[in-house]
Design a protein around this motif. Structure first.
Motif, PDB file in Angstrom:
ATOM      1  N   PHE A  96       0.838  -1.199   0.000  1.00 15.70           N
ATOM      2  CA  PHE A  96       0.000   0.000   0.000  1.00 15.70           C
ATOM      3  C   PHE A  96       0.874   1.250   0.000  1.00 15.70           C
ATOM      4  CE2 PHE A  96      -2.571  -3.080   2.613  1.00 15.70           C
ATOM      5  CZ  PHE A  96      -3.496  -3.374   1.628  1.00 15.70           C
ATOM      6  N   ASN A  97       0.426   2.302  -0.720  1.00 15.96           N
ATOM      7  CA  ASN A  97       1.143   3.571  -0.626  1.00 15.96           C
ATOM      8  C   ASN A  97       0.714   4.312   0.640  1.00 15.96           C
ATOM      9  OD1 ASN A  97      -1.265   4.932  -1.169  1.00 15.96           O
ATOM     10  ND2 ASN A  97      -0.890   4.918  -3.382  1.00 15.96           N
ATOM     11  N   GLU A  98       1.334   5.450   0.860  1.00 12.92           N
ATOM     12  CA  GLU A  98       1.105   6.188   2.103  1.00 12.92           C
ATOM     13  C   GLU A  98      -0.374   6.540   2.283  1.00 12.92           C
ATOM     14  OE1 GLU A  98       2.931  10.209   3.885  1.00 12.92           O
ATOM     15  OE2 GLU A  98       4.301   9.085   2.575  1.00 12.92           O
ATOM     16  N   GLU A 137      -0.425  -2.019   9.946  1.00 13.05           N
ATOM     17  CA  GLU A 137       0.803  -2.734   9.588  1.00 13.05           C
ATOM     18  C   GLU A 137       0.509  -4.219   9.411  1.00 13.05           C
ATOM     19  OE1 GLU A 137       0.427  -0.615  12.071  1.00 13.05           O
ATOM     20  OE2 GLU A 137       1.771   1.035  11.555  1.00 13.05           O
ATOM     21  N   PHE A 138      -0.335  -4.759  10.273  1.00 17.55           N
ATOM     22  CA  PHE A 138      -0.714  -6.174  10.167  1.00 17.55           C
ATOM     23  C   PHE A 138      -1.424  -6.442   8.837  1.00 17.55           C
ATOM     24  CE2 PHE A 138      -4.662  -8.745  10.809  1.00 17.55           C
ATOM     25  CZ  PHE A 138      -4.083  -9.999  10.703  1.00 17.55           C
ATOM     26  N   ILE A 139      -2.353  -5.562   8.474  1.00 13.09           N
ATOM     27  CA  ILE A 139      -3.094  -5.772   7.221  1.00 13.09           C
ATOM     28  C   ILE A 139      -2.146  -5.668   6.022  1.00 13.09           C
ATOM     29  CG2 ILE A 139      -4.906  -4.806   5.709  1.00 13.09           C
ATOM     30  CD1 ILE A 139      -6.470  -4.091   8.265  1.00 13.09           C
ATOM     31  N   GLY A 167      -1.624  -8.835   3.521  1.00 13.06           N
ATOM     32  CA  GLY A 167      -1.899  -8.673   2.099  1.00 13.06           C
ATOM     33  C   GLY A 167      -0.752  -9.187   1.227  1.00 13.06           C
ATOM     34  N   LYS A 168       0.469  -9.085   1.745  1.00 16.33           N
ATOM     35  CA  LYS A 168       1.619  -9.594   1.003  1.00 16.33           C
ATOM     36  C   LYS A 168       1.785 -11.095   1.237  1.00 16.33           C
ATOM     37  CE  LYS A 168       4.251  -6.539   2.991  1.00 16.33           C
ATOM     38  NZ  LYS A 168       5.240  -5.512   3.400  1.00 16.33           N
ATOM     39  N   GLN A 172      -5.161  -9.322  -2.350  1.00 17.01           N
ATOM     40  CA  GLN A 172      -4.707  -7.995  -2.780  1.00 17.01           C
ATOM     41  C   GLN A 172      -5.721  -7.261  -3.642  1.00 17.01           C
ATOM     42  OE1 GLN A 172      -0.765  -8.358  -4.435  1.00 17.01           O
ATOM     43  NE2 GLN A 172       0.098  -9.036  -2.473  1.00 17.01           N
ATOM     44  N   ASN A 173      -6.332  -7.980  -4.545  1.00 17.56           N
ATOM     45  CA  ASN A 173      -7.277  -7.324  -5.441  1.00 17.56           C
ATOM     46  C   ASN A 173      -8.452  -6.735  -4.666  1.00 17.56           C
ATOM     47  OD1 ASN A 173      -9.970  -7.888  -7.190  1.00 17.56           O
ATOM     48  ND2 ASN A 173      -8.340  -6.979  -8.417  1.00 17.56           N
ATOM     49  N   THR A 174      -8.982  -7.513  -3.730  1.00 15.24           N
ATOM     50  CA  THR A 174     -10.111  -7.036  -2.923  1.00 15.24           C
ATOM     51  C   THR A 174      -9.699  -5.825  -2.088  1.00 15.24           C
ATOM     52  OG1 THR A 174     -10.864  -9.323  -2.799  1.00 15.24           O
ATOM     53  CG2 THR A 174     -11.880  -7.771  -1.280  1.00 15.24           C
TER      54      THR A 174
END
Lengths: 242, 572
Positions: free
Chosen positions: A67-69, A99-101, A105-106, A112-114
Motif C-alpha cells: 500500500f502507498n502512504e 501494519e498487520f493488514i 496482504g503480502k 490484494q485485489n479485494t
C-alpha cells in the motif's frame, strides 16, 4: 539432580530479567517467581520460531510495499471507524492493525485485489458523494458510506456479492482479528493464558454461573498438584503410590 | 560422481527419528550397540530458543499465527506439512491421499496430539471378531508388557477404568475437566455415551529428574521446551545420547535405498545429503526402517537388486498394499449456555482434551464394522489469526442483527468467546489390498529418488461410520442445548476426511506368519531379509479406533529386544 536444575534456573534468571520460572500455586496477579523444583521457562522475544527458509521469506515480504502512504492512512482511518478505540485498551492503531493488514496482504496475495480495489471504491464513493477522499470526510460521512456496505446477505456466498461488500467483510475480519491478536486486544479480551501456571479446574463461581458441577468421583482421580514434583511410582496393578 | 563410503560398520542403522526410530535408538543404544540414526530433516531440539514457538504471542509474528507456511498454523512445530519443498508425491486419477511429513529430528512426534491409547484385545483380532481384514499374528498379551514399559518410560495421564477394549495402564493423574468439557460429559452421558479422562502423554507429574512437569500452556503442538510432553528427540534420542550411548546422528540425509550383498542380505544404506547434494553410503549389520509407513515402503520398493528385483522384502508383492489411515469426521456446536464467559481464569490446560469418549457401540445393531472414539475441543484459547472472523454467523443463530460495526464488535467477540465445542470422530477404516502406494517411475524428488504414487479410496463402510459420527455429534449437541453447525450430508460423504488427513497411515508392510500374505514377521523383521526390521506403523495389520503412536512405541521396543537377542545369538 536438584542442584543441577537449580543452577540452570539461576543461570537463566541471571541472564535475562524477563526470563522466569513459575509458582506451583496460583497467585492473584498471575505474577511468577522461581519455585523450588520447577524448571525455568524461556521467554525469549528475539525470535518467533521460523525455519531459515521461513525467516528469509518474511524478511523479503517486509521489504516489499503493498500500500502507498495514502492507502495506509485510509486503512488506519477505516479501521478506527470499524472498531473505535476505547479506554483502557486502545484501538486498531495501538494494535498495529494497519501494519498487520499490510503484511497479511503480502503474505496472502489472493487478498490484494479485494483490498486495493476496495480502497479505490471507498475514495471514489466518497469523492462522488462529498467531493472528499474517504480519509478526509467527516465521521458521519464515513459512516454513511460504510452503512451501505456493512451488511452482507447471509444466504449468499460472500464471493458472489459486490466487491464493496466483500471488501468491508474482509476489512472487518482483519481489523477484529488484528486487534484481538495484539497485546492491547488480548488485554481487552481478558485472555489469561499463555504463561506457566498450574491448572486446578474451573473456579466454583464459574461452575455455578453455568449450572454445572464436578463429579466428586471423577475429581478424586485427578491430579493432586501439591505432589506434581514427586516422582511417580506405581504398584504392579497400576495404582499410583506417590 | 563417486559415492562416498564410510569405512565404519555400525551395529545398526536406524532410518527415521520419530516414534519408532526414537524408541529403537533408545533401546539399542542403551544395550551398548553402535547406532547411526539417519534423518531426512535438520536437527531439532524443542528447547532451542531460535526455533521455539511455545509461549509466543500472536503479535510476536507479523502474520499473527496464520498458517501461510504451516498448514496447522505458524506455531505448529512441524517442518513440512501436506507438502514438502522438493519432495513431491503423486496420486492416481480419481483417488485422493494427503501425506503429512515432518522433516526434522523427532519427526511428527514434535507436533502430534499426544493421544496415547493402547490397542485392546479385540483390536488385534479383527477377522476373528467380524470377518473383515486379517488377524494380527500377535495378541494384546504379547504387547501388554511393552505398553506397560512405555507408560513408565514416557509418561501418560489417564485413569484405570477396567474397560474391556481400552486397557488399563500405568497412568499419571489426569487434569480436571474444563468448563466446555463438563458440558460435553453431560451431553454425551444423556445419550448413554461413555466419557472418561483423556489419555495423553504429558507429564502432569514428574517421572524422572531429566524431564520437566507440564506447566499447562495448552501448546503441546508447539513441542515442549521442558520436555513435559512426548517427542522422540527430547524423550528418547537425547536421553540415549546423555546416558553414554553410541548414537551418531546423520541429519539432512535422505535415504535412497538399502544396499545388499550377493547373498541378498542388507549391508547398509545409501543416502543423499541435502547439504552438499552428494550420495553417501553407510554400512551396518542391521538396518531398521522407521521412516513412516509410506516412506519405509518407498525405500524398500526403491531398493531393487539382482537378488530382490521387485524391491527389498517384496517377494509377496505386498509392500505398499493395505495402506490405511484412521477415519475422521469432525463437527462443531455453538452452545448458548457457554456465552459471556468469565475470563478471570486461565483454562489453557494441557495441549489437548482432558476428557474423551472411547468407542461404545454394539456392532450387531450398526451398519458398519468398526468403531471410533470422540475427541473434544473448545474453551477460552489463545487468539490467533482468524479469531473473531465472521461473528455474524453467531448473530444469525442467536437472532441478533447481522452486519454493522463499531463498539458492538467488542461486545460480540466477548459474548461468543469460548462458546463453541468441537468434536473429532476418529475411527478404524478397513485395511484393503486395493488401497496402496507404489513407486511413480515418472517422477523423482529433488534428490533424484523416485517418489510415491498413492491410490486410495474409502469404501461404503467408512462413509456409513462417518454418518454415525455426525448423527452422534448432533445428538450430543442437542443434549447440551447447543446448535449443531454445518452438518455435512451424503453429498459430502458426511464430512469423512480424505484418506491421509488424520495422519495415522499404517499397514504398508504388514506383519504375519505367512511370507506369502505379509511382509514382516511378528517381530517386525522382513520375511525375505533377516537383518532388516521395520518399526514404524508399516507392520500394522489393522488400525484400531485408537491412535497409532503408543502401539508403534511398544512394538518398536519389542522388536529392539528381539534384535538385541538375535545379535547376541549371532543369528543375524
Amino acid at each position: 539432580m536438584m542442584d543441577r536444575r537449580k543452577s540452570i534456573q539461576t543461570m537463566i534468571l541471571g541472564a535475562s530479567a524477563s526470563a522466569f520460572a513459575f509458582h506451583s500455586c496460583k497467585t492473584d496477579k498471575g505474577e511468577a517467581a522461581p519455585v523450588e523444583g520447577e524448571t525455568a521457562v524461556s521467554t525469549d522475544t528475539k525470535y518467533y520460531g521460523r525455519t531459515p527458509a521461513e525467516a528469509e521469506r518474511d524478511a523479503k515480504l517486509k521489504e516489499e510495499q503493498l500500500f502507498n502512504e495514502h492507502e495506509m492512512e485510509t486503512i488506519a482511518v477505516l479501521s478506527e471507524v470499524i472498531l473505535p478505540p476505547k479506554e483502557p485498551h486502545g484501538g486498531p492503531l495501538e494494535a498495529d492493525v494497519p501494519e498487520f493488514i499490510e503484511f497479511i496482504g503480502k503474505d496472502m496475495p489472493q487478498m490484494q485485489n479485494t483490498l486495493l480495489g476496495g480502497l479505490m471504491w471507498l475514495d471514489h464513493k466518497s469523492n462522488t458523494d462529498y467531493g472528499l477522499e474517504f480519509k478526509s470526510a467527516s465521521l458521519d460521512q464515513q459512516k454513511e458510506i460504510l452503512d451501505q456496505i456493512c451488511i452482507q446477505d447471509m444466504e449468499v456466498p460472500l464471493d458472489d456479492q459486490p466487491l464493496q461488500i466483500q471488501f468491508f467483510a474482509l476489512m472487518k475480519n482483519l481489523v477484529v482479528t488484528g486487534y484481538y491478536t495484539s497485546k492491547v486486544g488480548i488485554a481487552d479480551l481478558g485472555y489469561k493464558g499463555n504463561q506457566p501456571n498450574v491448572w486446578d479446574g474451573v473456579p466454583d463461581d464459574v461452575l455455578k454461573k453455568h449450572g454445572v458441577e464436578y463429579d466428586p468421583e471423577w475429581i478424586a482421580k485427578c491430579v493432586d498438584n501439591s505432589k506434581r514434583n514427586v516422582i511417580a511410582e506405581w504398584d504392579e496393578d497400576g495404582n499410583l503410590l506417590t | 560422481m563417486q559415492i562416498k563410503e564410510s569405512p565404519e560398520v555400525y551395529d545398526v542403522i536406524i532410518v527415521g527419528s520419530g516414534a519408532g526410530g526414537g524408541m529403537a535408538t533408545k533401546q539399542l543404544a542403551d544395550a551398548g550397540l553402535n547406532v547411526a540414526v539417519v534423518e531426512a530433516g535438520p536437527f531439532f531440539d524443542p528447547a532451542d530458543p531460535k526455533t521455539m514457538t511455545q509461549l509466543k504471542w500472536p503479535y510476536d509474528s507479523p502474520r499473527r499465527g496464520a498458517g501461510t507456511t504451516r498448514a496447522f498454523g505458524e506455531w505448529d512445530q512441524s517442518w513440512g506439512d501436506w507438502e514438502v519443498d522438493g519432495e513431491p508425491y503423486t496420486t492416481e486419477e480419481g483417488t485422493t491421499f494427503k501425506w503429512w511429513r515432518a522433516r526434522m529430528l523427532g519427526g511428527r512426534t514434535n507436533h502430534w496430539g499426544r493421544i496415547s491409547l493402547r490397542f485392546g484385545p479385540k483390536d488385534f483380532k479383527g477377522k476373528t471378531r467380524d470377518g473383515h481384514g486379517e488377524d494380527w499374528p500377535i495378541g494384546y498379551e504379547d504387547v501388554k508388557p511393552y505398553y506397560d514399559k512405555v507408560d513408565k518410560l514416557i509418561g501418560v495421564f489417564g485413569t484405570n477404568e477396567g474397560r474391556e477394549n481400552d486397557p488399563d495402564g500405568f497412568f499419571l493423574p489426569p487434569p480436571k475437566p474444563r468448563l466446555h468439557e463438563l458440558f460435553y460429559i453431560k451431553g454425551a452421558k444423556k445419550s448413554g455415551i461413555p466419557v472418561i479422562p483423556g489419555r495423553l502423554s504429558m507429564l502432569t507429574k514428574r517421572i524422572n529428574n531429566e524431564r520437566g512437569v507440564c506447566f499447562y500452556c495448552g501448546q503441546c503442538g508447539r513441542s515442549c521446551q521442558v520436555y513435559a510432553d512426548f517427542s522422540a528427540g527430547s524423550c528418547l534420542i537425547f536421553p540415549a545420547q546423555k546416558s553414554g550411548g553410541k548414537v551418531r546422528l546423520y541429519v539432512n540425509s535422505m535415504v535412497r535405498e538399502i544396499t545388499t550383498n550377493e547373498e541378498g542380505k542388507a549391508t547398509g544404506v545409501s543416502y543423499v545429503s541435502k547439504d552438499d547434494r552428494k550420495e553417501y553410503k553407510l554400512k551396518a549389520k542391521v538396518v531398521v526402517l522407521a521412516a513412516s509407513a509410506c516412506s519405509s515402503a518407498r525405500i524398500l520398493l526403491n531398493s531393487k537388486s539382482k537378488q530382490h528385483p521387485n524391491g527389498l522384502g517384496n517377494s509377496s508383492n505386498l509392500v505398499g498394499k493395505y495402506l490405511h489411515d484412521s477415519t475422521g469426521s469432525s463437527g462443531a456446536a455453538f452452545v448458548p449456555d457457554l456465552m459471556n464467559r468469565d475470563v478471570t481464569y486461565n483454562e489453557d490446560g494441557v495441549g489437548g482434551m482432558h476428557v474423551y469418549s472411547p468407542w461404545w457401540g454394539d456392532h450387531s445393531k450398526l451398519d458398519f464394522p468398526r468403531g471410533y472414539h470422540i475427541e473434544v475441543w473448545g474453551g477460552m484459547s489463545q487468539p490467533n489469526y482468524g479469531f473473531g472472523f465472521d461473528q455474524d454467523n453467531f448473530n444469525k443463530l442467536m437472532g441478533f442483527p447481522t452486519g454493522g460495526y463499531g463498539d458492538k464488535l467488542r461486545d460480540e467477540v466477548k459474548r461468543y468467546y469460548g462458546a463453541v465445542i468441537g468434536f473429532g470422530g476418529r475411527g478404524e477404516g478397513l485395511a484393503r489390498k486395493e488401497n496402496y502406494c507404489e513407486i511413480d517411475e515418472t517422477t523423482v524428488d529433488d534428490y533424484g529418488i523416485p517418489v510415491l504414487k498413492f491410490n486410495y479410496k474409502w469404501s461404503d463402510v467408512e462413509v456409513r461410520q462417518a454418518k454415525h459420527m455426525q448423527d452422534t455429534f448432533e445428538e450430543i449437541t442437542h443434549n447440551m442445548g447447543g446448535i449443531y453447525l454445518n452438518k455435512p450430508g451424503k453429498d459430502r460423504d458426511y464430512g469423512l476426511h480424505a484418506p491421509g488427513e488424520i495422519i495415522h497411515e499404517v499397514g504398508t508392510t504388514r506383519m504375519g506368519d505367512d511370507p506369502k500374505t505379509s511382509v514382516t514377521n511378528k517381530f517386525n523383521q522382513l520375511h525375505d531379509v533377516d537383518n532388516v526390521f521395520i518399526v514404524d506403523a508399516g507392520p500394522f495389520v489393522s488400525q484400531a479406533d485408537k491412535n497409532c503412536t503408543w502401539t508403534i512405541l511398544a512394538l518398536s521396543w519389542r522388536a529392539s529386544d528381539y534384535i538385541i537377542e538375535q545379535l547376541k545369538q549371532q543369528n543375524i
